[in-house]
Design a protein around this motif. Structure first.
Motif, PDB file in Angstrom:
ATOM      1  N   VAL A   1      76.931 108.223  29.592  1.00  7.12           N
ATOM      2  CA  VAL A   1      77.306 107.236  30.606  1.00  7.12           C
ATOM      3  C   VAL A   1      76.372 107.343  31.807  1.00  7.12           C
ATOM      4  N   TYR A   2      75.899 106.189  32.274  1.00  8.33           N
ATOM      5  CA  TYR A   2      75.155 106.090  33.523  1.00  8.33           C
ATOM      6  C   TYR A   2      75.948 105.219  34.486  1.00  8.33           C
ATOM      7  N   ASP A   3      75.938 105.600  35.769  1.00  6.94           N
ATOM      8  CA  ASP A   3      76.613 104.744  36.740  1.00  6.94           C
ATOM      9  C   ASP A   3      75.682 103.627  37.190  1.00  6.94           C
ATOM     10  N   ALA A   4      76.154 102.809  38.097  1.00 11.88           N
ATOM     11  CA  ALA A   4      75.392 101.640  38.537  1.00 11.88           C
ATOM     12  C   ALA A   4      74.119 102.019  39.273  1.00 11.88           C
ATOM     13  N   GLU A   5      74.030 103.266  39.718  1.00  8.25           N
ATOM     14  CA  GLU A   5      72.837 103.747  40.421  1.00  8.25           C
ATOM     15  C   GLU A   5      71.895 104.512  39.507  1.00  8.25           C
ATOM     16  N   GLY A   6      72.170 104.509  38.203  1.00  8.62           N
ATOM     17  CA  GLY A   6      71.284 105.174  37.255  1.00  8.62           C
ATOM     18  C   GLY A   6      71.490 106.664  37.141  1.00  8.62           C
ATOM     19  N   GLN A   7      72.601 107.182  37.694  1.00  7.27           N
ATOM     20  CA  GLN A   7      72.892 108.615  37.594  1.00  7.27           C
ATOM     21  C   GLN A   7      73.665 108.893  36.297  1.00  7.27           C
ATOM     22  N   PRO A   8      73.217 109.855  35.488  1.00  6.32           N
ATOM     23  CA  PRO A   8      73.970 110.204  34.282  1.00  6.32           C
ATOM     24  C   PRO A   8      75.254 110.934  34.654  1.00  6.32           C
ATOM     25  N   LEU A   9      76.360 110.533  34.043  1.00  6.48           N
ATOM     26  CA  LEU A   9      77.662 111.100  34.364  1.00  6.48           C
ATOM     27  C   LEU A   9      78.188 112.022  33.274  1.00  6.48           C
ATOM     28  N   SER A  10      77.449 112.151  32.178  1.00  4.24           N
ATOM     29  CA  SER A  10      77.926 112.975  31.047  1.00  4.24           C
ATOM     30  C   SER A  10      76.858 113.989  30.691  1.00  4.24           C
ATOM     31  N   THR A  11      76.631 114.922  31.610  1.00  2.00           N
ATOM     32  CA  THR A  11      75.550 115.892  31.447  1.00  2.00           C
ATOM     33  C   THR A  11      76.019 117.241  30.917  1.00  2.00           C
ATOM     34  N   ALA A  12      77.300 117.331  30.566  1.00  2.00           N
ATOM     35  CA  ALA A  12      77.849 118.573  30.002  1.00  2.00           C
ATOM     36  C   ALA A  12      78.966 118.196  29.052  1.00  2.00           C
ATOM     37  N   PHE A  13      79.413 119.160  28.259  1.00  2.00           N
ATOM     38  CA  PHE A  13      80.430 118.864  27.259  1.00  2.00           C
ATOM     39  C   PHE A  13      81.826 118.673  27.853  1.00  2.00           C
ATOM     40  N   THR A  14      81.950 118.878  29.172  1.00  2.00           N
ATOM     41  CA  THR A  14      83.203 118.506  29.822  1.00  2.00           C
ATOM     42  C   THR A  14      83.304 116.988  29.953  1.00  2.00           C
ATOM     43  N   ASP A  15      82.175 116.306  29.903  1.00  2.00           N
ATOM     44  CA  ASP A  15      82.157 114.845  30.052  1.00  2.00           C
ATOM     45  C   ASP A  15      81.682 114.133  28.799  1.00  2.00           C
ATOM     46  N   PHE A  16      80.782 114.761  28.039  1.00  2.00           N
ATOM     47  CA  PHE A  16      80.375 114.216  26.748  1.00  2.00           C
ATOM     48  C   PHE A  16      81.299 114.837  25.715  1.00  2.00           C
ATOM     49  N   LEU A  17      82.246 114.060  25.235  1.00  2.00           N
ATOM     50  CA  LEU A  17      83.358 114.613  24.461  1.00  2.00           C
ATOM     51  C   LEU A  17      83.043 114.603  22.975  1.00  2.00           C
ATOM     52  N   MET A  18      82.895 115.794  22.408  1.00  2.00           N
ATOM     53  CA  MET A  18      82.672 115.921  20.972  1.00  2.00           C
ATOM     54  C   MET A  18      83.990 116.240  20.276  1.00  2.00           C
ATOM     55  N   PRO A  19      84.137 115.799  19.025  1.00  2.00           N
ATOM     56  CA  PRO A  19      85.398 116.069  18.324  1.00  2.00           C
ATOM     57  C   PRO A  19      85.516 117.537  17.920  1.00  2.00           C
ATOM     58  N   SER A  20      86.696 118.044  18.019  1.00  2.00           N
ATOM     59  CA  SER A  20      87.003 119.359  17.467  1.00  2.00           C
ATOM     60  C   SER A  20      87.655 119.142  16.105  1.00  2.00           C
ATOM     61  N   ALA A  21      88.089 120.225  15.490  1.00  2.00           N
ATOM     62  CA  ALA A  21      88.794 120.111  14.213  1.00  2.00           C
ATOM     63  C   ALA A  21      90.077 119.305  14.365  1.00  2.00           C
ATOM     64  N   MET A  22      90.590 119.205  15.584  1.00  2.00           N
ATOM     65  CA  MET A  22      91.815 118.450  15.808  1.00  2.00           C
ATOM     66  C   MET A  22      91.562 116.940  15.749  1.00  2.00           C
ATOM     67  N   GLU A  23      90.370 116.516  16.124  1.00  2.00           N
ATOM     68  CA  GLU A  23      90.061 115.081  16.132  1.00  2.00           C
ATOM     69  C   GLU A  23      89.373 114.607  14.860  1.00  2.00           C
ATOM     70  N   ALA A  24      88.633 115.490  14.196  1.00  2.00           N
ATOM     71  CA  ALA A  24      87.927 115.102  12.975  1.00  2.00           C
ATOM     72  C   ALA A  24      88.926 114.993  11.833  1.00  2.00           C
ATOM     73  N   PRO A  25      88.816 113.959  11.021  1.00  2.00           N
ATOM     74  CA  PRO A  25      89.810 113.778   9.963  1.00  2.00           C
ATOM     75  C   PRO A  25      89.560 114.670   8.757  1.00  2.00           C
ATOM     76  N   GLU A  26      90.613 114.914   7.998  1.00  2.00           N
ATOM     77  CA  GLU A  26      90.441 115.453   6.656  1.00  2.00           C
ATOM     78  C   GLU A  26      89.941 114.306   5.791  1.00  2.00           C
ATOM     79  N   VAL A  27      88.788 114.487   5.155  1.00  2.00           N
ATOM     80  CA  VAL A  27      88.163 113.409   4.397  1.00  2.00           C
ATOM     81  C   VAL A  27      88.393 113.632   2.909  1.00  2.00           C
ATOM     82  N   ILE A  28      89.025 112.649   2.269  1.00  2.00           N
ATOM     83  CA  ILE A  28      89.193 112.659   0.818  1.00  2.00           C
ATOM     84  C   ILE A  28      87.957 111.985   0.231  1.00  2.00           C
ATOM     85  N   ILE A  29      87.185 112.732  -0.561  1.00  2.00           N
ATOM     86  CA  ILE A  29      85.866 112.273  -0.978  1.00  2.00           C
ATOM     87  C   ILE A  29      85.857 111.929  -2.464  1.00  2.00           C
TER      88      ILE A  29
END
Length: 811
Positions: A719-747
């Motif tokens: 995410v960049y704000d209207a002034e061109g500043q990046p707002l997601s420069t760490a994993f507190t703001d850039f949200l990656m899935p954990s095992a809780m969010e990733a689905p069990e995949v039937i393949i």
């Protein structure tokens, strides 16, 4: 353009190792912690580099005072952008007008995004380098930031690169077939406006390099975790002003890539420049802030207007795509992500014509690079969004409208309107397999019961392509007068049989990648020679004196290794046949290869095994057939399995991505209308990647790619704000899935072999991320159908979902 007749594919038979699930041969060293990533390496006298980054998105550099930093004990060098420009050349740039938006390791006159490098500090430790970095005093003259790509496309006064005279780095409309006529004849025109927002690859192991320059010889050695540098080493040599025959880039295992390790230009150039200045080995490894704000791995950031023309019976006719892509400050990889998109722009459907308008816009953001899918995943999402909207318009089941438009098995090889060819497939079989595995009818019935209880439950289904094995023609068909009409995308290997018959395979690209290079090479060589893959030794060669190799980009490497290994194996077997024939006093034509040796046809007891043949090859030169030399080794370079040239007028782009995989993903989700939260209840993925080499590793690719695709759909955003500043420069703001969010995949798997490749293999490395965003979007739509929600931008965050629920239904 004339279309070449391609033989119908046949399933390979009597395979010993290919198709078996085995554990990766690389695993023991990594599980024991002795795999040695680039940051684990240490050399005598090694120094460390840190980079000063710009805090402004757009500003002129007025002055830079480095005296205090240079005076700090332990500092060996401080290098400004202007000084760097005197010592190294711009980094390779395959975009249009590279002389007018010069891609340098450090900014010289002005900075063009927050995080762009301004100076390099080289010190005894990384800690000292970072302390000294904070002592550098830079005076900036801030300029108005250019953030909105749509506005930037119209602005001719405030420019990212003044030399270009515009913020549109590339613009062209491609038309394939009778688009206007097909639209005129259509009963229904589906229109959609979509926004795929920027995200980024986030491997555990950021880009890194250790450079060691010898001023006495002019030689430079770089240890790097790049996944594709072998192919581009000559470009790096030019940047560093090192003769190409004196540069050796040694590949080091990469702890994840997903495309982000594609070139590592900044890491190589930073370390190489620093070593030239200090005369010592220098390590530069990105930290997470470096990686997010100053890397080369941000994904597509696209605004679409798309139109799908179809008939009342649900059959498709034509597709129009108008896209503005926010490339950030540089276009160093050109518009290659759109080549990936156009390779499969009409999806698995019999769409007769298509138009593709592209405007590549520059803004004050970090440049785009490679991320799993590399633009084709966006194209999948776009066409599947339009198909879902068409199904809703006609009141058709999502599975039925797709089935009605599928390319049929007897139509392969199939040429889509752009000229690209799909080699083989059975899309209806994949769909039926997925519906059965999901238990579609039963869950549709259950969905109605859940809805009656007030639950917002939806089912989404997509049928998507996964192009693989690119041709170099896609790098230049964008231009009427390309600088170089390159056609080589090779992969080389060397196979050595030692005197005891043991095999060593030497590879010339990355030593670790998603589908496991050592495992794939071991299985393929084991198949060719009839030996256990665990007995094969795998080595990795540096770029100096190595064979051509293009690495794993574009889901290509398993296919290419299969061709290269088979080619080298045949050369070894040709020599071994002559030796065995002499030993057995038989004609070479009377011998056959069986169980890792040659035997006389019809007389299996009259044979010589590979160890006996190898011993003779190494130790008994006088007993070898005339003309043969000692040893048993072969090198082989395998080029692209099938490609054709673009037409001069570019109404036909030729065949440039022919190995076409396919998948159907079905997701079932529940949406909380109060919070906008999305919970995945069930997820099925059925893939056809041609002949599977190792189902275990392919399933790992599917699971990992699906997790990344779900993250793209719901969570991850730069995410960049209207002034061109990046707002997601760490994993507190850039949200990656954990095992809780990733689905069990039937393949599930289907195997439609390619007629173009050895064993019928197709690529599967970008699996999952190519499909999951569309499936998740469709499932959310279905869950919120009473609110008229249509997911038109990703990620579908809780905030956006609650906003869509409160908005009037789109017309």
């Amino acid at each position: 353009m004339a279309q070449t007749e391609i033989p119908k594919p046949e399933a390979p038979r009597d395979l010993q190792w290919i198709g078996k699930s085995i554990k990766r041969v690389e695993d023991p060293k990594y599980l024991r912690g002795v795999g040695k990533y680039v940051d684990d390496l240490d050399f005598d006298g090694m120094l460390h580099a840190a980079v000063l980054r710009s805090p402004y998105p757009h500003a002129r550099i007025v002055s830079i005072d480095m005296d205090a930093a240079r005076a700090l004990p332990g500092v060996h060098a401080v290098i400004s952008g202007a000084e760097a420009a005197e010592m190294v050349d711009p980094m390779p740039d395959s975009g249009p007008n590279p002389d007018k938006h010069v891609f340098r390791v450090l900014a010289v006159d002005k900075v063009r995004y927050v995080g762009e490098g301004v100076a390099i500090v080289v010190a005894d430790t990384r800690y000292i380098a970072e302390d000294a970095r904070d002592l550098i005093d830079v005076e900036y003259e801030p300029m108005e930031p250019i953030v909105d790509p749509i506005a930037a496309a119209e602005d001719t006064t405030n420019l990212v690169h003044d030399e270009l005279g515009t913020n549109i780095a590339y613009e062209r409309t491609f038309t394939f077939g009778e688009v206007e006529q097909d639209f005129a004849d259509a009963d229904i025109i589906i229109k959609d406006r979509l926004h795929w927002r920027r995200c980024a690859a986030q491997p555990l192991d950021c880009a890194g390099a250790i450079a060691d320059y010898d001023p006495g010889t002019g030689e430079m050695t770089i240890h790097s975790n790049s996944v594709s540098m072998t192919w581009f080493a000559f470009g790096l040599a030019a940047t560093l002003r090192v003769p190409s025959n004196k540069l050796n880039v040694i590949p080091i295992p990469s702890g994840g890539s997903f495309g982000s390790r594609f070139g590592n230009w900044r890491a190589h150039t930073t370390a190489g420049l620093s070593s030239k200045v200090t005369g010592r080995p220098v390590k530069f490894v990105e930290d997470r802030l470096d990686h997010i704000t100053n890397g080369d791995h941000h994904s597509s950031d696209r605004y679409y207007d798309v139109e799908l023309a179809l008939m009342k019976d649900g059959t498709f006719r034509s597709l129009k795509t108008d896209v503005i892509d926010d490339y950030g400050a540089y276009l160093y990889l050109g518009v290659g992500t759109h080549g990936n998109a156009m390779a499969q722009v009409t999806g698995p459907y019999t769409i007769r014509s298509t138009e593709y308008r592209l405007r590549a816009v520059l803004t004050n953001k970090t440049q785009q690079g490679a991320y799993r899918g590399f633009g084709a995943e966006v194209a999948n999402w776009v066409i599947e969004r339009a198909v879902d909207k068409a199904a809703a318009e006609l009141g058709m089941d999502p599975a039925e409208i797709r089935r009605r438009n599928f390319i049929q098995p007897d139509q392969f090889p199939y040429y889509i309107p752009t000229g690209n060819m799909y080699d083989s497939g059975n899309y209806e079989r994949v769909l039926d397999h997925a519906l059965e595995l999901f238990d579609y009818d039963a869950w549709r019935a259950e969905q109605e019961k859940m809805r009656a209880d007030g639950r917002k439950v939806g089912i989404g289904l997509v049928s998507c392509q996964e192009r693989s094995v690119y041709s170099a023609t896609e790098f230049w068909f964008w231009f009427d007068e390309p600088a170089a009409e390159t056609t080589s995308t090779p992969e080389g290997v060397t196979i050595t049989v030692d005197p005891l018959g043991n095999l060593t395979v030497t590879l010339y690209s990355v030593p670790f990648w998603g589908n496991s290079s050592d495992t794939m090479a071991s299985m393929l060589a084991g198949e060719e020679f009839g030996v256990d893959p665990s007995t094969i030794s795998i080595e990795h060669h540096g770029t100096k004196g190595g064979l051509p190799a293009a690495g794993p980009g574009g889901s290509r490497l398993t296919v290419m290794y299969a061709g290269a290994i088979k080619g080298a194996a045949e050369k070894i077997k040709d020599k071994a046949r002559l030796i065995a024939a002499q030993q057995l006093e038989a004609s070479p034509e009377d011998l056959e290869w069986v169980d890792s040796g040659f035997q006389v046809k019809g007389s299996p007891d009259v044979r010589k095994g590979l160890p006996e043949i190898a011993m003779a090859a190494y130790l008994f030169a006088t007993e070898l057939p005339e003309g043969l030399q000692s040893g048993l080794e072969a090198r082989h370079v395998y080029d692209h399995p099938f490609t054709t040239m673009p037409s001069k007028d570019r109404t036909d782009l030729g065949v440039f991505y022919p190995c076409m995989g396919h998948a159907c993903h079905i997701a079932m989700v529940e949406v909380d209308v109060e919070t906008g939260g999305v919970k995945i209840l069930r997820y099925v993925a059925v893939h056809d990647a041609g002949t599977m080499v190792n189902p275990r590793s392919l399933e790992g690719q599917i699971i990992g790619g699906t997790a990344q695709g779900v993250a793209t759909a719901l969570l991850e955003e730069v995410v960049y704000d209207a002034e061109g500043q990046p707002l997601s420069t760490a994993f507190t703001d850039f949200l990656m899935p954990s095992a809780m969010e990733a689905p069990e995949v039937i393949i599930g798997h289907e195997e439609t072999p390619s007629p173009l490749t050895e064993y019928g293999i197709k690529g599967g490395g970008e699996a999952g991320r190519m499909m999951a965003p569309g499936a998740m979007s469709a499932a959310i739509d279905d869950a919120l159908t009473e609110f008229g929600v249509h997911v038109s931008e990703l990620p579908a965050t809780p905030e956006r979902i609650t906003r869509w629920i409160g908005e009037p239904a789109p017309r």
